[in-house]
Design a protein around this motif. Structure first.
Motif, PDB file in Angstrom:
ATOM      1  N   LEU A  38     -58.715  38.451  18.532  1.00  0.00           N
ATOM      2  CA  LEU A  38     -60.040  37.838  18.388  1.00  0.00           C
ATOM      3  C   LEU A  38     -61.099  38.703  19.056  1.00  0.00           C
ATOM      4  O   LEU A  38     -62.167  38.953  18.482  1.00  0.00           O
ATOM      5  N   PHE A  39     -60.820  39.186  20.258  1.00  0.00           N
ATOM      6  CA  PHE A  39     -61.776  40.028  20.975  1.00  0.00           C
ATOM      7  C   PHE A  39     -62.076  41.297  20.179  1.00  0.00           C
ATOM      8  O   PHE A  39     -63.242  41.675  20.001  1.00  0.00           O
ATOM      9  N   VAL A  40     -61.043  41.948  19.675  1.00  0.00           N
ATOM     10  CA  VAL A  40     -61.239  43.183  18.902  1.00  0.00           C
ATOM     11  C   VAL A  40     -62.059  42.889  17.650  1.00  0.00           C
ATOM     12  O   VAL A  40     -62.975  43.648  17.298  1.00  0.00           O
ATOM     13  N   SER A  41     -61.777  41.771  16.967  1.00  0.00           N
ATOM     14  CA  SER A  41     -62.520  41.459  15.748  1.00  0.00           C
ATOM     15  C   SER A  41     -63.980  41.108  16.047  1.00  0.00           C
ATOM     16  O   SER A  41     -64.873  41.455  15.277  1.00  0.00           O
ATOM     17  N   LEU A  42     -64.259  40.444  17.184  1.00  0.00           N
ATOM     18  CA  LEU A  42     -65.648  40.142  17.548  1.00  0.00           C
ATOM     19  C   LEU A  42     -66.429  41.397  17.911  1.00  0.00           C
ATOM     20  O   LEU A  42     -67.595  41.556  17.526  1.00  0.00           O
ATOM     21  N   VAL A  43     -65.787  42.307  18.640  1.00  0.00           N
ATOM     22  CA  VAL A  43     -66.455  43.569  18.980  1.00  0.00           C
ATOM     23  C   VAL A  43     -66.719  44.377  17.715  1.00  0.00           C
ATOM     24  O   VAL A  43     -67.815  44.937  17.529  1.00  0.00           O
ATOM     25  N   LEU A  44     -65.729  44.439  16.810  1.00  0.00           N
ATOM     26  CA  LEU A  44     -65.918  45.174  15.559  1.00  0.00           C
ATOM     27  C   LEU A  44     -67.021  44.539  14.714  1.00  0.00           C
ATOM     28  O   LEU A  44     -67.822  45.252  14.098  1.00  0.00           O
ATOM     29  N   ALA A  45     -67.101  43.207  14.696  1.00  0.00           N
ATOM     30  CA  ALA A  45     -68.163  42.536  13.942  1.00  0.00           C
ATOM     31  C   ALA A  45     -69.537  42.901  14.507  1.00  0.00           C
ATOM     32  O   ALA A  45     -70.485  43.134  13.747  1.00  0.00           O
ATOM     33  N   LEU A  60     -65.985  39.620   8.311  1.00  0.00           N
ATOM     34  CA  LEU A  60     -64.946  38.605   8.135  1.00  0.00           C
ATOM     35  C   LEU A  60     -63.680  39.200   7.523  1.00  0.00           C
ATOM     36  O   LEU A  60     -62.561  38.870   7.945  1.00  0.00           O
ATOM     37  N   LEU A  61     -63.839  40.082   6.547  1.00  0.00           N
ATOM     38  CA  LEU A  61     -62.668  40.740   5.957  1.00  0.00           C
ATOM     39  C   LEU A  61     -61.954  41.622   6.979  1.00  0.00           C
ATOM     40  O   LEU A  61     -60.716  41.660   7.019  1.00  0.00           O
ATOM     41  N   SER A  62     -62.719  42.311   7.824  1.00  0.00           N
ATOM     42  CA  SER A  62     -62.082  43.144   8.854  1.00  0.00           C
ATOM     43  C   SER A  62     -61.349  42.285   9.880  1.00  0.00           C
ATOM     44  O   SER A  62     -60.292  42.671  10.378  1.00  0.00           O
ATOM     45  N   ALA A  63     -61.878  41.090  10.178  1.00  0.00           N
ATOM     46  CA  ALA A  63     -61.186  40.180  11.102  1.00  0.00           C
ATOM     47  C   ALA A  63     -59.855  39.723  10.520  1.00  0.00           C
ATOM     48  O   ALA A  63     -58.850  39.637  11.234  1.00  0.00           O
ATOM     49  N   VAL A  64     -59.829  39.437   9.222  1.00  0.00           N
ATOM     50  CA  VAL A  64     -58.571  39.056   8.566  1.00  0.00           C
ATOM     51  C   VAL A  64     -57.568  40.197   8.660  1.00  0.00           C
ATOM     52  O   VAL A  64     -56.392  39.980   9.002  1.00  0.00           O
ATOM     53  N   VAL A  65     -58.014  41.410   8.403  1.00  0.00           N
ATOM     54  CA  VAL A  65     -57.120  42.576   8.494  1.00  0.00           C
ATOM     55  C   VAL A  65     -56.610  42.746   9.919  1.00  0.00           C
ATOM     56  O   VAL A  65     -55.421  43.019  10.139  1.00  0.00           O
TER      57      VAL A  65
END
Length: 108
Positions: free
Chosen positions: A53-60, A98-103
């Motif tokens: 979750l942390f990685v996906s939030l930073v990437l977003a 959102l797509l990157s978070a799913v990945v």
């Protein structure tokens, strides 16, 4: 309310913070209800749901900042509601996030 007057409290800002708090609440509930073991993904390091979750939030955040810097926030079309509701191109950056978070949740 003077202490938070510096913040531009608009409807999208409020929705963002409500969704962020809801996400953290759901993640806390998942951690309590379904404890998990760390798993090793494509990064070859052990990660938990919270790490992903942390990685996906930073990437977003990075995707949105780059999108604003490169593409901008110009409207891409208008919805025929009232005088016309303009839809910003930033929504495309949100879809990419959102797509990157799913990945990330599937592979990392």
């Amino acid at each position: 309310m003077e202490s938070i007057a510096w913040m531009a409290w608009t409807l999208p800002t409020a929705i963002f913070f409500v969704l962020l708090a809801s996400t953290l609440g759901v993640m806390t509930w998942l951690a309590a209800a379904y404890p998990e073991a760390e798993r090793v993904g494509v990064l070859r390091i052990p990660t938990t749901r919270g790490d992903r979750l942390f990685v996906s939030l930073v990437l977003a955040a990075v995707i949105h900042l780059v999108w604003i810097g490169v593409v901008g926030t110009d409207p891409i079309f208008s919805l025929p509601i009232g005088e016309g509701v303009e839809i910003s191109s930033l929504w495309l950056g949100t879809v990419i996030s959102l797509l990157s978070a799913v990945v990330i949740f599937r592979t990392v």
